[in-house]
Design a protein around this motif. Structure first.
Motif, PDB file in Angstrom:
ATOM      1  N   ASN A   1     -59.640 -19.462  -8.871  1.00  0.00           N
ATOM      2  CA  ASN A   1     -59.814 -19.824  -9.869  1.00  0.00           C
ATOM      3  C   ASN A   1     -59.772 -21.632 -10.601  1.00  0.00           C
ATOM      4  N   VAL A   2     -60.557 -21.961 -10.999  1.00  0.00           N
ATOM      5  CA  VAL A   2     -60.740 -22.782 -11.609  1.00  0.00           C
ATOM      6  C   VAL A   2     -58.798 -23.809 -11.820  1.00  0.00           C
ATOM      7  N   GLU A   3     -58.411 -22.911 -12.559  1.00  0.00           N
ATOM      8  CA  GLU A   3     -57.377 -23.122 -13.959  1.00  0.00           C
ATOM      9  C   GLU A   3     -55.940 -22.593 -12.263  1.00  0.00           C
ATOM     10  N   THR A   4     -56.351 -21.913 -11.650  1.00  0.00           N
ATOM     11  CA  THR A   4     -55.046 -21.408 -10.352  1.00  0.00           C
ATOM     12  C   THR A   4     -54.919 -23.138  -9.842  1.00  0.00           C
ATOM     13  N   ILE A   5     -56.518 -23.619  -9.402  1.00  0.00           N
ATOM     14  CA  ILE A   5     -56.065 -24.825  -8.998  1.00  0.00           C
ATOM     15  C   ILE A   5     -55.334 -26.225  -9.263  1.00  0.00           C
ATOM     16  N   ALA A   6     -55.938 -26.393 -10.216  1.00  0.00           N
ATOM     17  CA  ALA A   6     -55.707 -27.376 -11.419  1.00  0.00           C
ATOM     18  C   ALA A   6     -54.221 -27.141 -11.295  1.00  0.00           C
ATOM     19  N   ALA A   7     -53.636 -26.032 -12.215  1.00  0.00           N
ATOM     20  CA  ALA A   7     -52.414 -25.839 -12.017  1.00  0.00           C
ATOM     21  C   ALA A   7     -51.288 -25.928 -10.696  1.00  0.00           C
ATOM     22  N   VAL A   8     -52.093 -26.434  -9.010  1.00  0.00           N
ATOM     23  CA  VAL A   8     -51.062 -26.439  -8.049  1.00  0.00           C
ATOM     24  C   VAL A   8     -50.892 -28.542  -8.695  1.00  0.00           C
ATOM     25  N   VAL A   9     -50.996 -29.484  -9.216  1.00  0.00           N
ATOM     26  CA  VAL A   9     -51.164 -30.481  -9.323  1.00  0.00           C
ATOM     27  C   VAL A   9     -50.214 -30.647  -9.602  1.00  0.00           C
ATOM     28  N   PRO A  10     -49.635 -30.352 -11.202  1.00  0.00           N
ATOM     29  CA  PRO A  10     -48.548 -30.208 -11.882  1.00  0.00           C
ATOM     30  C   PRO A  10     -47.370 -29.281 -10.831  1.00  0.00           C
ATOM     31  N   ILE A  11     -47.330 -28.294 -10.223  1.00  0.00           N
ATOM     32  CA  ILE A  11     -46.427 -27.671  -9.166  1.00  0.00           C
ATOM     33  C   ILE A  11     -45.955 -29.059  -8.219  1.00  0.00           C
ATOM     34  N   ILE A  12     -47.135 -29.282  -7.039  1.00  0.00           N
ATOM     35  CA  ILE A  12     -46.176 -30.841  -6.248  1.00  0.00           C
ATOM     36  C   ILE A  12     -45.791 -32.023  -6.772  1.00  0.00           C
ATOM     37  N   ASN A  13     -46.318 -32.269  -8.050  1.00  0.00           N
ATOM     38  CA  ASN A  13     -45.870 -33.627  -8.747  1.00  0.00           C
ATOM     39  C   ASN A  13     -44.598 -33.037  -8.648  1.00  0.00           C
TER      40      ASN A  13
END
Ligand SMILES: Cc1cc2nc3c(=O)[nH]c(=O)nc-3n(C[C@H](O)[C@H](O)[C@H](O)COP(=O)(O)O)c2cc1C
Ligand code: SF4
Ligand code: FES
Lengths: 165, 452
Positions: free
Chosen positions: B211-223
């Protein structure tokens, strides 16, 4: 003969380049969108056959897809198509009244087109704008927080567009 | 380790110009990609596992686990496909994210593509979101110009192209295998699983659909790191969740919550829904998109055990289907005291009938039958036996179909009858009155007796 302009043909070629060799069938949905836009807002059989030949598909592969998806019109529609959402969240915010108002104003039923060919009224299911209800899709845009006054203004706007050559 | 701020996805959504690359970059955008490209792909999957992120498309499956299931046969391409079909009534969060902060999705897609080894990734977006597709295309072009897509990204040796593909109006194409069929240029008929997309997905190749939101959430997880992400929220509800709130509330819209607030606070606080218009009282709510069970006000705000119900996966489903619901897609639909449960349920039944792909007879026939019966009851033409018939039909659909749309069609009807049976009976017994009046709030907000 039905054919895309050079411009559109380039666009089709660009779309096909998105997929691996031999998978040009994947371009079918995007190309049908272009075809519907180019050829009067609906997909007549010769148009679908043309799309089939462009993508090297059997015509039946195109018909079965065109008939599956609700955005493809298999019959002629008016110049401006009002697609009003009627699902639960919109209903809670008065979509039934908006639909009734449009029917009355344009003097047509759902699924019908005005005799001057300007307007078609359709009801559709949730368009992902539930928080901005009631709403409708008009071409590429969403018109949200609809009221009777807004409907009046939209009808006026569409009529103006059709008057200007 | 620092505690992260509550807003991870929409924190910058209101920065003027954030839709453009320059502003997004100035605000710290694409730092996640820089960081990711210096990591091993497996290490990224590990971070996502540690974060506890669960799929935001509705099923809540752990994302890190899904990624680790992806088959990696030699010489076969792998694909990442973003599910932006968003068609579940009540749900409009992905649209908001893509419309206002498109680069966040693109950044997440690049990181996920690198982690999974996808050199060609697709965003499948519902056809009606035409202008949103343009916004995404624009963002992809900007990302490419700035060296975040294309060949040898930032000198990492990793190549990645990204494409936006529009659907054409079909809720079923949100189901991941139907989506893949559609992306292959076919009707959106769900595939029989197994094989799962992780083994045989797009063009028969291993594929991850998120899902869109799932993929977007990867950004703060990596940051910030998976552990820091997991610190937010409670239990298995980690991180933040986008909730799209609609229906009878003062402030409909998309809210990012950390999953520690109560349902009551979400509905009544000015930070979120701002209460119910015209001082009306709460009657019912569907907390997670049209497919999840509707709850009367009393069970919504308090669980059957008498605990405050919270806005997270565990609490929303507390009590199972007998007295709970689900987080689902985060589509939060509020009904005030003047709403008719029968009519609302009828519109949902009509929706599922319209969207059934027609492959399985229980779903194809059952959805149409339920719609007809519900319309009859709504119009005062129903019989008491129709209510039992409805119950029977939904039971026969549930679990007997190729894809979960059958269940999704059955559950709203089941829950409406389970909790609002007396309203259905009132319609049957008052065939004239039900055309001009509503059943109203009745006992639906009364405190529930909790056995000691
Ligand atoms: C009928 C049906 C409709 C669905 N619609 C969507 C949708 O619009 N968007 C979405 O992300 N997932 C949708 N899903 C869930 C997807 O099948 C899939 O589980 C999801 O995209 C996986 O992504 P996630 O793990 O990131 O949530 C739908 C499922 C079903 C059965
Ligand atoms: S359950 Fe319904 S939508 Fe899903 S495959 Fe069967 S008929 Fe199609
Ligand atoms: S219910 Fe109308 S846009 Fe969702």
């Amino acid at each position: 003969m039905i054919t895309f302009s050079k411009d559109k043909l380039d666009q089709v070629a660009e779309i096909i380049s998105h997929y691996p060799e031999g998978k040009q069938k994947s371009a079918l949905l995007p190309v049908l969108h272009i075809a519907q836009n180019e050829f009067g807002g609906w997909l007549d059989v010769p148009v679908m056959d043309y799309v089939a030949s462009l993508l090297k598909l059997e015509p039946i592969e195109v018909y079965e897809v065109a008939s599956f998806y609700s955005m493809y019109n298999l019959k002629p529609v008016g110049k401006h198509v009002f697609e009003v959402c009627q699902t639960g969240p919109c209903m809670l915010n008065g979509s039934d009244d908006i639909i009734d108002y449009i029917k009355q104003k344009l003097n047509i039923g759902v699924g019908e087109t005005t005799t001057d060919g300007l307007f078609t009224l359709k009801t559709v299911e949730c368009l992902g704008a539930c928080g901005y209800a009631p709403m409708m899709q008009l071409g590429k845009t969403y018109r949200e927080h609809l009221t009777k006054e807004k409907v009046d203004a939209i009808v006026e706007e569409c009529t103006q567009i059709s008057l200007t050559p | 380790m620092q505690r992260m701020s509550k807003k991870l996805l929409l924190k910058n959504a209101n920065v003027p110009g954030i839709r453009q690359y320059d502003v997004y970059r100035r605000e710290g955008g694409y730092v996640g990609v820089e960081k990711a490209l210096k990591m091993q792909p497996e290490a990224i999957v590990e971070e996502v596992k540690k974060s506890g992120l669960r799929g935001r498309g509705g099923a809540g499956f752990p994302t890190g686990m899904k990624w680790s299931f992806l088959a990696k046969p030699e010489g076969v391409p792998r694909y990442l496909v973003c599910n932006a079909d968003e068609s579940e009534p009540g749900t409009f969060k992905d649209r908001y994210l893509m419309e206002f902060i498109p680069h966040l999705l693109i950044e997440g897609m690049i990181i996920a593509s690198y982690a999974l080894g996808s050199n060609n990734s697709y965003i499948y977006i519902r056809g009606e979101y035409d202008w949103v597709a343009d916004i995404l295309q624009e963002a992809i072009a900007e990302a490419k110009q700035n060296g975040w897509l294309g060949k040898n990204i930032q000198g990492s040796g990793f190549d990645c192209e990204m494409y936006v593909q529009r659907g054409a109006g079909a809720y079923i194409c949100g189901e991941e295998t139907a989506l893949l069929e559609s992306l292959e240029g076919k009707r959106g008929n769900p595939r029989i699983k197994p094989p799962f997309p992780a083994i045989k997905g797009l063009w028969g190749c291993p594929t991850v659909v998120n899902n869109v939101e799932t993929i977007a959430a990867v950004v703060p997880i990596i940051n910030e790191g998976g552990e820091a992400y997991a610190q937010i929220g409670v239990g298995k509800s980690t991180g933040t969740k986008l909730i799209s709130a609609c229906g009878n509330i003062n402030k409909p819209g998309v809210y990012e919550i950390d999953m520690t607030i109560s349902v009551e606070e979400f509905i009544y606080s000015d930070e979120y829904c701002g209460g119910i218009p015209n001082g009306k009282r709460l009657k019912a709510c569907i907390p997670g998109g049209s497919s999840v069970p509707i709850l009367p006000a009393n069970l919504l705000l308090t669980t059957a055990k008498g605990e405050k119900r919270m806005m997270n996966y565990e609490s929303l489903s507390d009590g199972g289907f007998a007295s709970g619901s689900m987080m689902g897609s985060g589509g939060f639909i509020v009904l005030d005291e003047d709403q008719c449960i029968v009519r609302h349920t009828y519109t949902l039944a009509r929706f599922y009938r319209h969207e059934s792909c027609g492959q399985c007879s229980p779903c194809r026939e059952g959805t149409g039958w339920m719609e007809k019966i519900l319309l009859n009851i709504e119009k005062g033409k129903g019989k008491i036996s129709d209510i039992d018939l409805l119950w029977d039909i939904q039971r026969k659909i549930e679990g007997n179909t190729i894809c979960p749309l059958g269940d999704a069609a059955a559950w709203p009807v089941a829950a409406a009858i389970r909790h609002f049976r007396d309203e259905f009976e009132w319609h049957v017994n008052n065939p004239d009155k039900c055309l001009t009046e509503n059943y109203g709030l009745r006992h639906y907000a009364d405190a529930i007796h909790v056995p000691a």
